[in-house]
Design an enzyme around this catalytic site. Structure first.
Site: not given
Length: 355
Positions: A49, A138, A172
């Site tokens: 991320s 995600d 995610h």
């Protein structure tokens, strides 16, 4: 992690983001980061991320020493272009109004930065190894953004240097073989058990064939002082924790090792998830048998003005994200970015001759 806020409020701007990023503090008293005489030119980086964005930034800025990068749920270099709106839209959830970042445009900006000396010459990326991952579930950093990163790297890296895995039904998160939540989940601690060893895969792609991992990590964790590596020696002013973590295999006490830098994501700091990232992300068992020190630098949450307030140090980063849109510095993506400069300083320390 849909719906969480990543805020920047400089000049009245509000950044609302959904990135899941990790900030790991140390529960032990911080010491001076030791010198180990590591081989600096064998450095590799990875991140999830916001940590993925920082891994790309550090790779491009310091391509002279980084040989490989693993990117999980990130995007192309300088994607946000110092704009919080682009960060949360084009660089996370693109649509017709906010299109996917243009890889060719970002390559042109990269080349311009190299000509000015702000980053290393990207010709050095040619022989590097890049491993990319995007989960089909995600919804925080969607696959078209990672596709743009693939196109960006293809403009520099040789065809056989890139692996892009995008077929797992993963949310995610950092993807592991055995630890964490269900594979499609998105939420704390942002570690998902997908029966897939992402750490092992990206390390092997960066460094070539590896020895099998240890059954259990046998090295030691070192909580070290991060303040000394910031230009002004004030980690808090740059939304970095006073202490970071390093994992040191026993073999590195007698042999020359190399370093892998693993960047966490937002909301993965120790206050939120404890030691989950630096113990369970999957790197340490591989480090033990392959002469790898794993560096886990740490951010911290910031909520506005620093102290004393007259220093005019204002940072709005309540989710402890790494700086990939300019909340701390307009130079965040270059060698002059305070966070990037700090990481380079840590690597230089590890490369110093062992006492």
């Amino acid at each position: 992690m849909d719906g969480f806020s990543v805020l920047r409020n400089i000049g009245g701007m509000l950044l609302t983001a959904g990135l899941a990023i990790l900030s790991v503090g140390a529960d032990a008293e911080a010491e001076r980061l030791p010198a180990y005489g590591v081989d600096l030119e064998q450095t590799s980086v990875s991140g999830i991320s916001s940590g993925a964005y920082l891994a790309v930034q550090f790779h491009v800025a310091h391509s002279g020493i980084v040989r490989g990068a693993g990117v999980i749920a990130g995007g192309p270099y300088y994607c946000a272009e110092n704009n919080s709106g682009r960060a949360t839209r084009n660089c996370m959830k693109p649509d017709e109004t906010h299109p996917v970042p243009d890889a060719a445009h970002l390559k042109n900006l990269t080349d311009q930065l190299a000509q000015s000396g702000a980053i290393d010459d990207p010709v050095q990326l040619r022989a590097d190894r890049v491993w990319l991952f995007s989960g089909t579930e995600d919804r925080v950093v969607e696959q078209p953004v990672m596709d743009a990163l693939f196109r960006y790297y293809r403009s520099y890296v040789g065809d056989d240097g890139i692996v892009y895995k995008k077929d797992l039904d993963a949310g995610h998160a950092m993807i592991t073989e055995t630890d964490g939540a269900a594979c499609s989940y998105t939420g704390p601690p942002f570690l998902n058990d997908c029966d897939y060893d992402a750490a092992g895969a990206l390390l092997a792609h960066s460094h070539g064939p590896l020895e099998p991992p240890a059954a259990e990590p046998g090295g030691r964790f070192v909580a070290f002082d991060q303040n000394e590596f910031l230009p002004d020696r004030k980690a808090h002013d740059h939304s970095m924790s006073d202490s970071g973590m390093a994992y040191i295999p026993d073999s590195c006490n007698t042999r020359r090792c190399r370093v892998h830098v693993a960047f966490h994501g937002c909301l993965q700091n120790e206050d939120k998830v404890g030691d989950a990232f630096y113990r369970q992300a999957g790197y340490n068992r591989w480090a033990d048998t392959n002469d790898l020190i794993v560096l886990y630098p740490q951010t911290e949450a910031r909520y506005g003005w620093g102290w004393p307030f007259w220093t005019l140090n204002f940072v709005w980063n309540p989710n402890a994200c790494w700086d990939w849109w300019g909340y701390d510095s307009a130079d965040y993506h270059t060698k002059n970015g305070p966070q990037i400069e700090a990481i380079r300083g840590m690597l230089d320390r590890l490369a110093e001759t062992r006492p």
